[in-house]
Design a protein around this motif. Structure first.
Motif, PDB file in Angstrom:
ATOM      1  N   LYS A   1       0.908  -1.114   0.019  1.00 53.11           N
ATOM      2  CA  LYS A   1       0.065   0.104  -0.081  1.00 53.11           C
ATOM      3  C   LYS A   1       0.785   1.214  -0.042  1.00 53.11           C
ATOM      4  CE  LYS A   1      -4.204  -1.505   2.153  1.00 53.11           C
ATOM      5  NZ  LYS A   1      -4.937  -1.585   3.233  1.00 53.11           N
ATOM      6  N   PHE A   2       1.790   1.265   0.812  1.00 52.48           N
ATOM      7  CA  PHE A   2       2.852   2.446   0.790  1.00 52.48           C
ATOM      8  C   PHE A   2       3.392   2.618  -0.535  1.00 52.48           C
ATOM      9  CE2 PHE A   2       7.265   4.127   1.468  1.00 52.48           C
ATOM     10  CZ  PHE A   2       6.775   5.426   1.808  1.00 52.48           C
ATOM     11  N   LEU A   3       4.064   1.544  -1.139  1.00 51.71           N
ATOM     12  CA  LEU A   3       4.684   1.606  -2.307  1.00 51.71           C
ATOM     13  C   LEU A   3       3.843   2.306  -3.428  1.00 51.71           C
ATOM     14  CD1 LEU A   3       7.057  -1.451  -2.367  1.00 51.71           C
ATOM     15  CD2 LEU A   3       7.786   0.955  -1.978  1.00 51.71           C
ATOM     16  N   ARG A   4       2.418   1.718  -3.458  1.00 46.98           N
ATOM     17  CA  ARG A   4       1.436   2.065  -4.416  1.00 46.98           C
ATOM     18  C   ARG A   4       1.161   3.695  -4.238  1.00 46.98           C
ATOM     19  NH1 ARG A   4      -4.074  -0.315  -6.070  1.00 46.98           N
ATOM     20  NH2 ARG A   4      -4.917   1.774  -6.944  1.00 46.98           N
ATOM     21  N   SER A   5       1.182   4.000  -3.043  1.00 46.67           N
ATOM     22  CA  SER A   5       0.751   5.314  -2.698  1.00 46.67           C
ATOM     23  C   SER A   5       1.635   6.355  -3.063  1.00 46.67           C
ATOM     24  CB  SER A   5       0.797   5.734  -1.073  1.00 46.67           C
ATOM     25  OG  SER A   5       1.906   5.763  -0.589  1.00 46.67           O
ATOM     26  N   LEU A   6       2.937   5.852  -3.606  1.00 49.80           N
ATOM     27  CA  LEU A   6       3.920   7.114  -4.128  1.00 49.80           C
ATOM     28  C   LEU A   6       3.470   7.096  -5.528  1.00 49.80           C
ATOM     29  CD1 LEU A   6       7.280   5.251  -2.659  1.00 49.80           C
ATOM     30  CD2 LEU A   6       5.790   7.092  -1.748  1.00 49.80           C
ATOM     31  N   ARG A   7       2.659   6.795  -6.308  1.00 51.92           N
ATOM     32  CA  ARG A   7       2.228   7.134  -7.692  1.00 51.92           C
ATOM     33  C   ARG A   7       1.499   8.478  -7.410  1.00 51.92           C
ATOM     34  NH1 ARG A   7      -1.034   1.956  -8.857  1.00 51.92           N
ATOM     35  NH2 ARG A   7      -2.398   3.395 -10.227  1.00 51.92           N
TER      36      ARG A   7
ATOM     37  N   GLY B   1      12.433   0.178  -7.764  1.00 50.20           N
ATOM     38  CA  GLY B   1      13.241   0.421  -6.626  1.00 50.20           C
ATOM     39  C   GLY B   1      12.475   1.651  -6.030  1.00 50.20           C
ATOM     40  N   MET B   2      12.770   1.837  -4.580  1.00 51.45           N
ATOM     41  CA  MET B   2      12.416   2.954  -3.772  1.00 51.45           C
ATOM     42  C   MET B   2      13.470   3.845  -3.448  1.00 51.45           C
ATOM     43  SD  MET B   2      10.168   3.481  -0.498  1.00 51.45           S
ATOM     44  CE  MET B   2      11.463   3.653   0.679  1.00 51.45           C
ATOM     45  N   PHE B   3      13.526   5.205  -3.835  1.00 49.60           N
ATOM     46  CA  PHE B   3      14.632   6.040  -3.285  1.00 49.60           C
ATOM     47  C   PHE B   3      14.077   7.145  -2.513  1.00 49.60           C
ATOM     48  CE2 PHE B   3      15.871   3.767  -7.327  1.00 49.60           C
ATOM     49  CZ  PHE B   3      17.234   3.591  -7.134  1.00 49.60           C
ATOM     50  N   SER B   4      15.009   7.729  -1.759  1.00 52.65           N
ATOM     51  CA  SER B   4      14.552   9.002  -1.216  1.00 52.65           C
ATOM     52  C   SER B   4      14.738  10.295  -2.238  1.00 52.65           C
ATOM     53  CB  SER B   4      15.546   9.466  -0.275  1.00 52.65           C
ATOM     54  OG  SER B   4      15.226   8.656   1.223  1.00 52.65           O
ATOM     55  N   GLU B   5      13.693  11.075  -2.444  1.00 52.79           N
ATOM     56  CA  GLU B   5      13.691  12.323  -3.077  1.00 52.79           C
ATOM     57  C   GLU B   5      15.103  12.861  -2.803  1.00 52.79           C
ATOM     58  OE1 GLU B   5       9.075  12.894  -4.027  1.00 52.79           O
ATOM     59  OE2 GLU B   5      10.255  14.524  -3.314  1.00 52.79           O
ATOM     60  N   PHE B   6      15.564  13.490  -3.896  1.00 53.72           N
ATOM     61  CA  PHE B   6      16.829  14.258  -3.689  1.00 53.72           C
ATOM     62  C   PHE B   6      16.709  15.672  -3.177  1.00 53.72           C
ATOM     63  CE2 PHE B   6      17.537  12.063  -7.572  1.00 53.72           C
ATOM     64  CZ  PHE B   6      17.811  10.909  -7.444  1.00 53.72           C
ATOM     65  N   ASN B   7      17.413  16.285  -2.472  1.00 54.80           N
ATOM     66  CA  ASN B   7      17.380  17.800  -2.187  1.00 54.80           C
ATOM     67  C   ASN B   7      17.582  18.599  -3.433  1.00 54.80           C
ATOM     68  OD1 ASN B   7      18.084  20.517  -1.645  1.00 54.80           O
ATOM     69  ND2 ASN B   7      19.554  19.854   0.282  1.00 54.80           N
ATOM     70  N   THR B   8      16.419  19.356  -3.484  1.00 53.15           N
ATOM     71  CA  THR B   8      16.410  20.337  -4.982  1.00 53.15           C
ATOM     72  C   THR B   8      16.361  21.560  -4.732  1.00 53.15           C
ATOM     73  OG1 THR B   8      13.818  20.156  -4.791  1.00 53.15           O
ATOM     74  CG2 THR B   8      15.017  18.289  -6.267  1.00 53.15           C
TER      75      THR B   8
END
Lengths: 265, 265
Positions: free
Chosen positions: B14-20, B100-107
């Motif tokens: 559910k968590f991974l899916r929510s990243l859409r 794969g799941m990654f942390s978003e980068f500092n933008t």
């Protein structure tokens, strides 16, 4: 003829909606274009919709009124309907206030007059309708004659391709052919076939381009088959300074197309 | 850690899916990248997923095995699951066999070292994630340092942008800033701001580009606000031989970007 449609189950609504699917477009030989800007581009190029569907609550606009008159004068049909039904037809949550139905064009190679332009774009197995529409738009910008679709490409009459073309589907010639049909056609007249390639290629800047120049790009994931590249008169390569070994297909066509324009101008 | 997941209602699924959805990505600060090629590009640039999800029936591949080892070594999680659950996570009917799941980068702008590249792409109010990803891919090809997103742009961490970038989201810097923040930052150092423009512009070929060159393109439908164009050091225009008065945003960035590359090389 003018009429109002208020029911979702109206057969005309069902028919227009069915044109969102390729199968139904091919059966009927019809396609949809959305938005006043696109329809005005079409009209200025001599294409008047056979059916014009408008939202009841649209803002009045002189270009829309002119379009309505032309549709009626051409024996077509003007339909007023609700936003909800327009949404159903176009499949978009915020549909444009107007859409038009046209007959699909003849896309045989024989309709192409190669002498009418110095540049022609050619795409092989292009799968993304957005890329296809973008190539039509770029073709318009560089003064190309049109886009030749080789092998199994996306449908140029899909809503996404028409939209991405920004009206160029009405100004650029579109042809569809298998490679085995295209190559003999090309060789039966003048024409330089140029591939964006990594194999045995010269730098794309300053390459010896010649008119009519046919700029060929390959499928989004696989690129061009080796034998297609081998059949080209010129293979050119763009700098690749990073990790990637290819560009988006529509981007490659544009970078190369603008270079050819500068060379042949 | 390694585990198998078989249930659709598993909280990790559910968590991974929510990243859409953007909202959930921003809450979690995480995003997904799909496909072995993309994940290998990431790994070769030093980005190891925190979670790796693989189809049980995948084909074995040495690059995937290397990736698994790195994920475990980095304290991440390797999950095996069914095709159906992968489809649920990625929202694609034919999902790649691995994500794969990654942390978003500092933008933040402050993460950008302008001296590290001769070219930077800048997009204002770019709405289409496909265009955004394509600009990252083009940036990689022309050796740009990265992409600076001005005002309200599409999310660079959306699945569509990541996919269109073909891995360049891991090789190009990405920054996000309002115009009022970007312009003072730009003027606090060296940098030429160049707009693709129709107003008061010189031909894009042979224009006096200077490094570091910031190539600015505007929103897909409205183009650049007039005051943004006015703030540029150089306004250049591409030939428009047809009816259209503009190019696709990613195409404009590429044609101009390749010209700047040739000038500064």
């Amino acid at each position: 003829m003018r009429r109002q449609i208020t029911g979702f189950s109206n057969p005309t609504v069902k028919f227009l909606r069915s044109l969102r699917e390729k199968k139904h477009r091919k059966e009927a030989g019809k396609f949809l274009a959305e938005g006043l800007r696109l329809l005005t581009d079409a009209r200025e190029n001599g294409f008047i919709p056979e059916v014009l569907v408008m939202a009841e609550n649209r803002d009045p606009h002189p270009l829309l009124e002119a379009l309505e008159r032309d549709v009626i004068a051409g024996g077509g049909e003007v339909i007023e309907t609700s936003d909800d039904i327009l949404t159903k037809i176009t499949g978009k949550d915020n549909p444009q206030a107007v859409a038009g139905m046209f007959s699909e064009f003849n896309t045989r190679l024989s309709t192409i007059d190669r002498a009418s332009a110095k540049i022609w774009l050619v795409a092989q197995a292009l799968r993304d309708p957005g890329n296809l529409g973008t190539m039509l738009r770029t073709g318009d910008a560089i003064g190309a004659g049109g886009l030749i679709l080789i092998d199994d490409c996306a449908d140029p009459f899909s809503a996404e391709a028409v939209r991405a073309s920004m009206g160029a589907v009405f100004t650029q010639k579109v042809a569809q052919a298998k490679w085995d049909e295209f190559l003999p056609w090309l060789r039966a007249g003048e024409g330089q076939l140029v591939a964006a390639s990594l194999r045995d290629a010269v730098p794309y800047r300053g390459a010896p381009y010649a008119a009519p120049c046919f700029v060929l790009v390959g499928n989004e994931s696989r690129g061009l088959p080796e034998e297609y590249e081998a059949a080209c008169d010129l293979r050119v390569t763009m700098p690749m300074r990073g990790r990637a070994d290819s560009l988006n297909a529509a981007v490659a066509a544009a970078v190369l197309g603008y270079e050819v324009l500068a060379a042949l101008d």
